[in-house]
Design a protein around this motif. Sequence first.
Motif, PDB file in Angstrom:
ATOM      1  N   UNK A   1      13.732   9.298  -4.101  1.00 40.61           N
ATOM      2  CA  UNK A   1      12.615   8.735  -3.334  1.00 40.61           C
ATOM      3  C   UNK A   1      11.391   9.623  -3.479  1.00 40.61           C
ATOM      4  N   UNK A   2      11.598  10.922  -3.335  1.00 46.03           N
ATOM      5  CA  UNK A   2      10.484  11.864  -3.430  1.00 46.03           C
ATOM      6  C   UNK A   2       9.812  11.816  -4.800  1.00 46.03           C
ATOM      7  N   UNK A   3      10.614  11.885  -5.853  1.00 46.72           N
ATOM      8  CA  UNK A   3      10.038  11.987  -7.195  1.00 46.72           C
ATOM      9  C   UNK A   3       9.573  10.642  -7.759  1.00 46.72           C
ATOM     10  N   UNK A   4       9.919   9.546  -7.090  1.00 48.74           N
ATOM     11  CA  UNK A   4       9.326   8.249  -7.445  1.00 48.74           C
ATOM     12  C   UNK A   4       7.952   8.109  -6.799  1.00 48.74           C
ATOM     13  N   UNK A   5       7.659   8.990  -5.823  1.00 55.65           N
ATOM     14  CA  UNK A   5       6.403   8.914  -5.085  1.00 55.65           C
ATOM     15  C   UNK A   5       5.138   9.000  -5.920  1.00 55.65           C
ATOM     16  N   UNK A   6       5.050   9.930  -6.881  1.00 56.80           N
ATOM     17  CA  UNK A   6       3.822  10.026  -7.672  1.00 56.80           C
ATOM     18  C   UNK A   6       3.438   8.728  -8.380  1.00 56.80           C
ATOM     19  N   UNK A   7       4.408   8.025  -8.945  1.00 55.29           N
ATOM     20  CA  UNK A   7       4.087   6.763  -9.612  1.00 55.29           C
ATOM     21  C   UNK A   7       3.662   5.715  -8.589  1.00 55.29           C
ATOM     22  N   UNK A   8       4.323   5.693  -7.436  1.00 54.13           N
ATOM     23  CA  UNK A   8       3.939   4.744  -6.392  1.00 54.13           C
ATOM     24  C   UNK A   8       2.499   4.996  -5.955  1.00 54.13           C
ATOM     25  N   UNK A   9       2.127   6.269  -5.793  1.00 50.05           N
ATOM     26  CA  UNK A   9       0.759   6.608  -5.407  1.00 50.05           C
ATOM     27  C   UNK A   9      -0.223   6.180  -6.498  1.00 50.05           C
TER      28      UNK A   9
ATOM     29  N   UNK B   1      -3.760   7.780   3.851  1.00 45.88           N
ATOM     30  CA  UNK B   1      -2.548   7.728   4.673  1.00 45.88           C
ATOM     31  C   UNK B   1      -2.013   6.299   4.738  1.00 45.88           C
ATOM     32  N   UNK B   2      -2.911   5.335   4.858  1.00 41.87           N
ATOM     33  CA  UNK B   2      -2.495   3.930   4.888  1.00 41.87           C
ATOM     34  C   UNK B   2      -1.884   3.521   3.552  1.00 41.87           C
ATOM     35  N   UNK B   3      -2.425   4.055   2.485  1.00 39.35           N
ATOM     36  CA  UNK B   3      -1.925   3.759   1.147  1.00 39.35           C
ATOM     37  C   UNK B   3      -0.464   4.195   1.013  1.00 39.35           C
ATOM     38  N   UNK B   4      -0.145   5.394   1.521  1.00 34.39           N
ATOM     39  CA  UNK B   4       1.216   5.916   1.424  1.00 34.39           C
ATOM     40  C   UNK B   4       2.154   5.282   2.451  1.00 34.39           C
ATOM     41  N   UNK B   5       1.560   4.738   3.525  1.00 33.59           N
ATOM     42  CA  UNK B   5       2.370   4.147   4.595  1.00 33.59           C
ATOM     43  C   UNK B   5       2.750   2.697   4.319  1.00 33.59           C
TER      44      UNK B   5
ATOM     45  N   UNK C   1       7.222   2.573   2.183  1.00 29.98           N
ATOM     46  CA  UNK C   1       6.497   3.828   2.352  1.00 29.98           C
ATOM     47  C   UNK C   1       6.876   4.824   1.266  1.00 29.98           C
ATOM     48  N   UNK C   2       5.918   5.644   0.880  1.00 35.96           N
ATOM     49  CA  UNK C   2       6.138   6.636  -0.169  1.00 35.96           C
ATOM     50  C   UNK C   2       7.039   7.772   0.326  1.00 35.96           C
ATOM     51  N   UNK C   3       7.085   7.956   1.639  1.00 40.71           N
ATOM     52  CA  UNK C   3       7.880   9.050   2.218  1.00 40.71           C
ATOM     53  C   UNK C   3       8.282   8.655   3.634  1.00 40.71           C
ATOM     54  N   UNK C   4       9.281   9.319   4.165  1.00 41.04           N
ATOM     55  CA  UNK C   4       9.693   9.057   5.540  1.00 41.04           C
ATOM     56  C   UNK C   4       8.568   9.370   6.522  1.00 41.04           C
ATOM     57  N   UNK C   5       7.735  10.361   6.168  1.00 38.35           N
ATOM     58  CA  UNK C   5       6.593  10.731   7.004  1.00 38.35           C
ATOM     59  C   UNK C   5       5.315  10.585   6.171  1.00 38.35           C
TER      60      UNK C   5
ATOM     61  N   UNK D   1       1.765  12.405   7.365  1.00 36.43           N
ATOM     62  CA  UNK D   1       1.675  13.858   7.200  1.00 36.43           C
ATOM     63  C   UNK D   1       1.742  14.254   5.729  1.00 36.43           C
ATOM     64  N   UNK D   2       2.527  13.530   4.940  1.00 38.72           N
ATOM     65  CA  UNK D   2       2.621  13.864   3.520  1.00 38.72           C
ATOM     66  C   UNK D   2       1.354  13.472   2.778  1.00 38.72           C
ATOM     67  N   UNK D   3       0.679  12.424   3.215  1.00 36.11           N
ATOM     68  CA  UNK D   3      -0.611  12.056   2.606  1.00 36.11           C
ATOM     69  C   UNK D   3      -1.609  13.199   2.784  1.00 36.11           C
ATOM     70  N   UNK D   4      -1.616  13.779   3.969  1.00 39.65           N
ATOM     71  CA  UNK D   4      -2.511  14.906   4.237  1.00 39.65           C
ATOM     72  C   UNK D   4      -2.167  16.089   3.334  1.00 39.65           C
ATOM     73  N   UNK D   5      -0.874  16.357   3.154  1.00 37.33           N
ATOM     74  CA  UNK D   5      -0.453  17.488   2.320  1.00 37.33           C
ATOM     75  C   UNK D   5      -0.799  17.257   0.855  1.00 37.33           C
ATOM     76  N   UNK D   6      -0.631  16.024   0.388  1.00 34.15           N
ATOM     77  CA  UNK D   6      -0.971  15.717  -1.009  1.00 34.15           C
ATOM     78  C   UNK D   6      -2.463  15.940  -1.239  1.00 34.15           C
ATOM     79  N   UNK D   7      -3.291  15.497  -0.300  1.00 37.60           N
ATOM     80  CA  UNK D   7      -4.732  15.711  -0.450  1.00 37.60           C
ATOM     81  C   UNK D   7      -5.086  17.201  -0.389  1.00 37.60           C
ATOM     82  N   UNK D   8      -4.430  17.934   0.497  1.00 35.13           N
ATOM     83  CA  UNK D   8      -4.677  19.377   0.572  1.00 35.13           C
ATOM     84  C   UNK D   8      -4.295  20.071  -0.728  1.00 35.13           C
ATOM     85  N   UNK D   9      -3.178  19.637  -1.319  1.00 39.74           N
ATOM     86  CA  UNK D   9      -2.750  20.200  -2.594  1.00 39.74           C
ATOM     87  C   UNK D   9      -3.803  19.946  -3.667  1.00 39.74           C
TER      88      UNK D   9
END
Length: 207
Positions: A38-46, A69-73, A77-81, A84-92
């Motif tokens: 689920x986690x590593x499929x996230x980049x393509x989903x984004x 955040x809405x995009x990932x939600x 959903x791209x992640x269980x959370x 919060x993960x959308x915020x972390x991806x942008x910070x990264x």
Amino acid sequence: MSVSLHLAQQPDADALLSRSPLAALVGMLLDQQVPMEWAFAGPLAIARRLGGDDLDAREIAAYDPDAFAALLSAKPAVHRYPGSMAKRVQQLCQYLIEHYDGDASALWRGAADGKELLARLTALPGFGAQKSQIFLALLGKQFGVRPTGWRAAAGPYGEDGCHRSVADITDPESLAAVRTHKQQAKQAAKSAKAAGTGKAAPGRTAK
């Protein structure tokens, strides 16, 4: 070096992880509290929700935070959370722009040794010591990024022939071996915790 990752267990998602250093970093960032696939499929989903097949640090960093955040939600959903993960991806991505001109591969390009590379990874938003060591091991074992001392810097995850983390997954058999290792480690931790609770053996009173 040609890279062929098998972490998402989906051809298109794995192809993106293999060709895009940023996607690999984002996948590693997302790899917590959800199944690895689920986690590593996230980049393509984004990437697809952004309207393409690749990730760009500048595009992500500049995106409106609420909209991202809405995009990932959006379901699924791209992640269980996702918020919060959308915020972390942008910070990264913002960090990569500030320190590496938005080029994720510049993180490891030119690192003097494994210790320096580990320090660079640990400085990333959302990357703690363990996550950084695992990603360092992934770089060394599958991306061919092997500065002097990389195995030592990666700690137990850098060991040759082990099956401890995503760094060691190359096919269904190694995936099963890593899952077995994690289950055994989790059980050992539970047993150690129980042994340290001070519970008395049957027929005895704990002091």
